[in-house]
Design a protein around this motif. Sequence first.
Motif, short mmCIF file in Angstrom:
data_model
loop_
_atom_site.label_atom_id
_atom_site.label_comp_id
_atom_site.label_asym_id
_atom_site.label_seq_id
_atom_site.Cartn_x
_atom_site.Cartn_y
_atom_site.Cartn_z
N GLU A 128 9.74 35.50 -64.27
CA GLU A 128 11.31 35.27 -64.76
C GLU A 128 12.08 36.27 -64.93
N ALA A 129 13.28 36.27 -64.27
CA ALA A 129 14.17 37.67 -63.73
C ALA A 129 15.04 37.40 -64.91
N SER A 130 15.62 38.62 -65.26
CA SER A 130 16.86 38.97 -66.02
C SER A 130 17.93 38.03 -65.82
N GLY A 131 18.81 37.79 -66.68
CA GLY A 131 19.80 36.94 -66.51
C GLY A 131 21.01 37.60 -65.74
N MET A 132 20.82 38.71 -65.18
CA MET A 132 21.67 39.48 -64.19
C MET A 132 21.10 39.54 -62.90
N ALA A 133 19.97 39.07 -62.79
CA ALA A 133 19.20 39.39 -61.14
C ALA A 133 19.95 38.37 -60.22
N THR A 134 20.10 39.19 -59.10
CA THR A 134 20.66 38.56 -57.85
C THR A 134 19.50 37.86 -57.00
N PRO A 135 19.39 36.85 -56.86
CA PRO A 135 18.38 36.05 -56.20
C PRO A 135 17.81 36.80 -55.01
N SER A 136 18.86 36.76 -53.98
CA SER A 136 18.70 37.33 -52.77
C SER A 136 18.00 38.72 -52.69
N MET A 137 18.44 39.47 -53.66
CA MET A 137 17.88 40.89 -54.05
C MET A 137 16.40 40.81 -54.29
N LEU A 138 15.96 39.92 -55.25
CA LEU A 138 14.76 39.65 -55.98
C LEU A 138 14.04 39.25 -54.66
N ARG A 139 14.34 38.34 -53.90
CA ARG A 139 13.50 37.73 -52.84
C ARG A 139 13.14 39.00 -51.69
N HIS A 140 14.25 39.79 -51.45
CA HIS A 140 14.17 40.79 -50.49
C HIS A 140 12.87 41.83 -51.06
N LEU A 141 12.78 41.82 -52.20
CA LEU A 141 11.84 42.97 -52.71
C LEU A 141 10.66 42.22 -53.00
N LEU A 142 10.35 41.11 -52.91
CA LEU A 142 9.17 40.29 -52.90
C LEU A 142 8.68 40.35 -51.62
N ASP A 143 9.53 40.02 -50.52
CA ASP A 143 9.17 40.14 -49.13
C ASP A 143 8.82 41.64 -48.64
N ALA A 144 9.62 42.72 -49.10
CA ALA A 144 9.30 43.94 -48.71
C ALA A 144 8.21 44.71 -49.55
N SER A 145 7.67 44.09 -50.47
CA SER A 145 6.68 44.54 -51.46
C SER A 145 5.44 45.07 -50.76
N GLY A 146 4.79 44.56 -49.71
CA GLY A 146 3.84 44.93 -48.91
C GLY A 146 2.35 44.35 -49.78
N LEU A 147 2.86 43.24 -50.74
CA LEU A 147 1.68 42.52 -51.15
C LEU A 147 1.57 41.28 -50.32
N ALA A 148 0.20 40.97 -50.22
CA ALA A 148 -0.19 39.58 -49.43
C ALA A 148 -0.07 38.29 -50.25
N PHE A 149 1.02 37.68 -50.69
CA PHE A 149 1.21 36.61 -51.38
C PHE A 149 0.90 35.56 -50.74
N ASP A 150 0.26 34.66 -51.11
CA ASP A 150 -0.13 33.40 -50.63
C ASP A 150 1.05 32.54 -50.27
N SER A 151 2.04 32.50 -51.08
CA SER A 151 3.39 32.00 -50.94
C SER A 151 4.37 32.28 -51.94
N ILE A 152 5.52 32.37 -51.78
CA ILE A 152 6.70 32.56 -52.60
C ILE A 152 7.67 31.24 -52.50
N ARG A 153 7.88 30.85 -53.92
CA ARG A 153 8.60 29.80 -54.04
C ARG A 153 9.98 30.25 -55.12
N GLN A 154 10.89 30.07 -54.77
CA GLN A 154 12.09 30.51 -55.43
C GLN A 154 12.87 29.36 -55.91
N VAL A 155 13.04 29.55 -57.53
CA VAL A 155 13.77 28.34 -58.20
C VAL A 155 14.90 29.09 -59.04
N ALA A 156 16.03 28.58 -58.68
CA ALA A 156 17.34 28.76 -59.35
C ALA A 156 17.66 27.95 -60.49
#
Length: 342
Positions: free
Chosen positions: A92-120
């Motif tokens: 649960e991101a803060s109310g100021m989070a920019t969705p595209s930036m959060l997604r970029h960080l998840l993709d660039a984290s180096g962690l092997a997620f099974d999947s990412i689903r983004q809900v706005a």
Amino acid sequence: MHVLALTGFFGSGKTSFVLRAARFFTSECGQRIAVLQNEINGEGVDDKMLRSDGLVVSELVGGCICCKLAGELVSTLGRIDRELNPDVLVIEASGMATPSMLRHLLDASGLAFDSIRQVALLDASRYARIERLLDVPLLRQAVETADLCLLNKVDIGVPDAIERFRKEAGEANPDCLLFETSLSADDQLPEEIRSVMRTKPTPSTTKTGAARDGEDHDHGHTPAICSAQQLPIGGRWSASSIRQAFANYLDSLGNAGCTQVGHIKVFAELDSGDGFLMSVTDLSQTPAPPEAAVLRRPPTKLTLNAIAYGIDAEQLETLSRSFLVLLSGEGQAPRPHSEDEP
């Protein structure tokens, strides 16, 4: 682990969604859930409510995970994966989070997620006002990287805003699934959304964040932020006294120049370890008071989290602390408990 990343402006209903999503994953899917909750305040409220529902919650406070706390986000994700190993991590991101930036960080984290689903989540009752206030393309930012978008509070929304949402969201991201919701009306997610959640997105269909290193990151206008706690010392509560304390507080904010509330949340902790939340997202609102049975047991602690625009932080803190004093019963004469609740 699978990641469900949730973004939305203050008061749009993110925590209500988290509670319902967690119940769905555990009861219907039999999956182990962990929650990572982000507050720009130094003292959170939502984490207390989530824990009172039995959830395992990690916190990142005092900034936004898509920028100031980006490094801590990545290290915390790794720790949760190692130590908790949940089937699903709900962020649960803060109310100021920019969705595209959060997604970029998840993709660039180096962690092997099974999947990412983004809900706005977007607030149908305040959508146009919030976009004018922030002076950023709120809807486009929310939808462009989302897999699922909820226009929440349609029961109190403006029809023109709902129609505009459908049109513009479809243009911003035709692949995003769109639903109109009123999460306060039920204890579970609507079946159409649960049906979507039963399917697991695969890495091949997971979207890539639009943000790039060095890209400008605009939160819009910066709000005043206040966190405060109060130990109640007064007598029994009543619905009328709670409503009056909130009304006085909101009037004082308006008189001080506040133009818009992000959210005001007060979590009341009971001696049993449970608690309840009272919140408003507009100066004209009146919070729903707790049930009559709860009113007969005054809380042991109040925690306030306030986000407001058009007022400076010092004013917000002064008025908020005075409000907590009044709400706790300190500074007002004790009065007999009445049976007019709620």
